[in-house]
Design an enzyme around this catalytic site. Structure first.
Site, PDB file in Angstrom:
ATOM      1  N   SER A   1       0.213  -9.087   1.156  1.00 36.44           N
ATOM      2  CA  SER A   1      -1.249  -9.016   1.253  1.00 36.44           C
ATOM      3  C   SER A   1      -1.614  -8.905   2.724  1.00 36.44           C
ATOM      4  O   SER A   1      -0.969  -9.546   3.570  1.00 36.44           O
ATOM      5  CB  SER A   1      -1.870 -10.292   0.666  1.00 36.44           C
ATOM      6  OG  SER A   1      -3.213 -10.428   1.107  1.00 36.44           O
ATOM      7  N   SER A   2      -2.645  -8.137   3.011  1.00 34.93           N
ATOM      8  CA  SER A   2      -3.076  -8.014   4.417  1.00 34.93           C
ATOM      9  C   SER A   2      -3.488  -9.379   4.954  1.00 34.93           C
ATOM     10  O   SER A   2      -3.368  -9.650   6.144  1.00 34.93           O
ATOM     11  CB  SER A   2      -4.247  -7.042   4.528  1.00 34.93           C
ATOM     12  OG  SER A   2      -3.888  -5.808   3.942  1.00 34.93           O
ATOM     13  N   ARG A   3      -3.975 -10.257   4.064  1.00 31.83           N
ATOM     14  CA  ARG A   3      -4.451 -11.571   4.529  1.00 31.83           C
ATOM     15  C   ARG A   3      -3.309 -12.552   4.794  1.00 31.83           C
ATOM     16  O   ARG A   3      -3.545 -13.621   5.359  1.00 31.83           O
ATOM     17  CB  ARG A   3      -5.456 -12.155   3.538  1.00 31.83           C
ATOM     18  CG  ARG A   3      -6.777 -11.388   3.532  1.00 31.83           C
ATOM     19  CD  ARG A   3      -7.832 -12.071   2.676  1.00 31.83           C
ATOM     20  NE  ARG A   3      -9.143 -11.502   2.848  1.00 31.83           N
ATOM     21  CZ  ARG A   3      -9.758 -10.693   1.977  1.00 31.83           C
ATOM     22  NH1 ARG A   3      -9.164 -10.348   0.864  1.00 31.83           N
ATOM     23  NH2 ARG A   3     -10.976 -10.233   2.225  1.00 31.83           N
TER      24      ARG A   3
ATOM     25  N   LYS B   1      -1.429  -6.565  -7.882  1.00 29.19           N
ATOM     26  CA  LYS B   1      -1.619  -7.800  -7.102  1.00 29.19           C
ATOM     27  C   LYS B   1      -3.049  -8.339  -7.295  1.00 29.19           C
ATOM     28  O   LYS B   1      -3.260  -9.518  -7.518  1.00 29.19           O
ATOM     29  CB  LYS B   1      -1.320  -7.487  -5.635  1.00 29.19           C
ATOM     30  CG  LYS B   1      -1.991  -8.345  -4.599  1.00 29.19           C
ATOM     31  CD  LYS B   1      -1.270  -9.655  -4.416  1.00 29.19           C
ATOM     32  CE  LYS B   1      -1.780 -10.455  -3.254  1.00 29.19           C
ATOM     33  NZ  LYS B   1      -3.227 -10.568  -3.166  1.00 29.19           N
TER      34      LYS B   1
ATOM     35  N   HIS C   1       0.838  -1.214   0.000  1.00 32.98           N
ATOM     36  CA  HIS C   1       0.000   0.000   0.000  1.00 32.98           C
ATOM     37  C   HIS C   1       0.871   1.261   0.000  1.00 32.98           C
ATOM     38  O   HIS C   1       0.570   2.240  -0.679  1.00 32.98           O
ATOM     39  CB  HIS C   1      -0.881   0.046   1.249  1.00 32.98           C
ATOM     40  CG  HIS C   1      -1.847  -1.073   1.378  1.00 32.98           C
ATOM     41  ND1 HIS C   1      -1.719  -2.070   2.313  1.00 32.98           N
ATOM     42  CD2 HIS C   1      -2.979  -1.358   0.680  1.00 32.98           C
ATOM     43  CE1 HIS C   1      -2.721  -2.911   2.212  1.00 32.98           C
ATOM     44  NE2 HIS C   1      -3.499  -2.508   1.225  1.00 32.98           N
TER      45      HIS C   1
END
Ligand code: PAF
Length: 279
Positions: free
Chosen positions: A187-189, A151, A39
């Protein structure tokens, strides 16, 4: 520096108008928070393209399915604001659900064929939710440019299509994926992965690169993709939702080796890892 935060569309527009009156250009970086370096790379790119950068943090309920992780999606506004300020962001727009979807809200944007395959098939309604919220954010901010990560490649294609179709006056900038040392896309996940799953996750990059080498060498696309899928399962991925060679704009499958995009979603337990690379 403390990052200024606005929570209403009127306050957002007032700030952007005052920049515009000074002849300054603005870039928008829409996010759902839980920010990582991917980000912040979007913010830095926005800074290169415009004089001011606005980030948005809004965990958009309409893009989550009923059994997905909306409730437990990581939220840390203070931490996100500090990271954004450090990356050179000028303003955070962090609206509530009521601001984005007030009582009586009923519009949903369906972008059509580019959304139906791949993620669209596994997550019904997801791209309608994304398209609706992104359209709102673009119109609310009125920025000159908006930055999105490559992404989420199908999301990027969907946004390009809707901006074209609806004549929204904004330039969409796709920003290359930021990766860990072993190639795993940020990735946040990824935070949901156990230590063992995190080890396996790095194999996705290796298998995709091998698959691309084989596509460049030529041969049957079907066989090469089947071998790639088998390699992911052998590396201990729980399932492979798809591994496909597609047209880079329409996302339609390419039957023979040709320039396009290799897209993949593989599962580790409940976590779905998405990646894509140019071919
Ligand atoms: O990529 C995301 O974080 C989201 O899908 C987006 C574009 C901010 C819309 O909610």
């Amino acid at each position: 520096m403390t990052l200024p935060i606005v929570r209403t569309v009127a306050d957002l527009r007032a700030q952007v108008s005052s920049w515009r009156a000074q002849g300054l250009k603005a870039a928008l970086v829409p996010t759902m928070g839980a920010l990582h370096d991917g980000h912040l790379t979007l913010v830095r790119r926005g800074r290169e393209l415009a004089d001011r950068v606005i980030a948005t943090v809004f965990v958009n309920p309409t893009q989550f399915g009923p059994n997905e992780d909306f409730a437990r999606y990581p939220r840390d506004e203070a931490g996100d604001a500090a990271k954004l300020a450090g990356a050179g962001c000028d303003l955070l727009f962090a609206p509530t659900v009521d601001v984005m979807y007030p009582a009586g809200f009923s519009t949903s944007i369906d972008v059509g064929p580019v959304t139906t395959r791949w993620e669209g098939a596994f997550r019904p309604g997801h791209f309608q939710g994304v398209a609706t919220v992104v359209t709102k954010l673009l119109l609310q901010a009125g920025a000159d440019t908006a930055c999105f990560g490559e992404k989420d490649y199908q999301q990027l294609c969907t946004i390009r299509q809707l901006v074209r179709d609806l004549d929204i006056p904004v330039a969409i900038e796709g920003v290359p994926t930021v990766r860990e040392a072993d190639g795993l896309a940020l990735s946040s996940r990824n935070a949901y992965l156990s230590a063992e799953q995190r080890q396996v996750a790095g194999q996705l990059n290796r298998v995709m690169r091998t698959t691309i080498d084989r596509l460049h060498a030529g041969g049957s696309v079907e066989t090469i993709l089947a071998d790639g899928t088998a390699a992911l399962l052998a590396a201990d991925f729980t399932a492979v939702d798809y591994l496909a060679l597609v047209d880079a704009a329409t996302l339609e499958p390419l039957p023979t080796p040709a320039p396009g995009r290799l897209i993949c979603t593989a599962r580790l337990g409940a976590v779905r890892l998405l990646d894509n690379m140019a071919v």
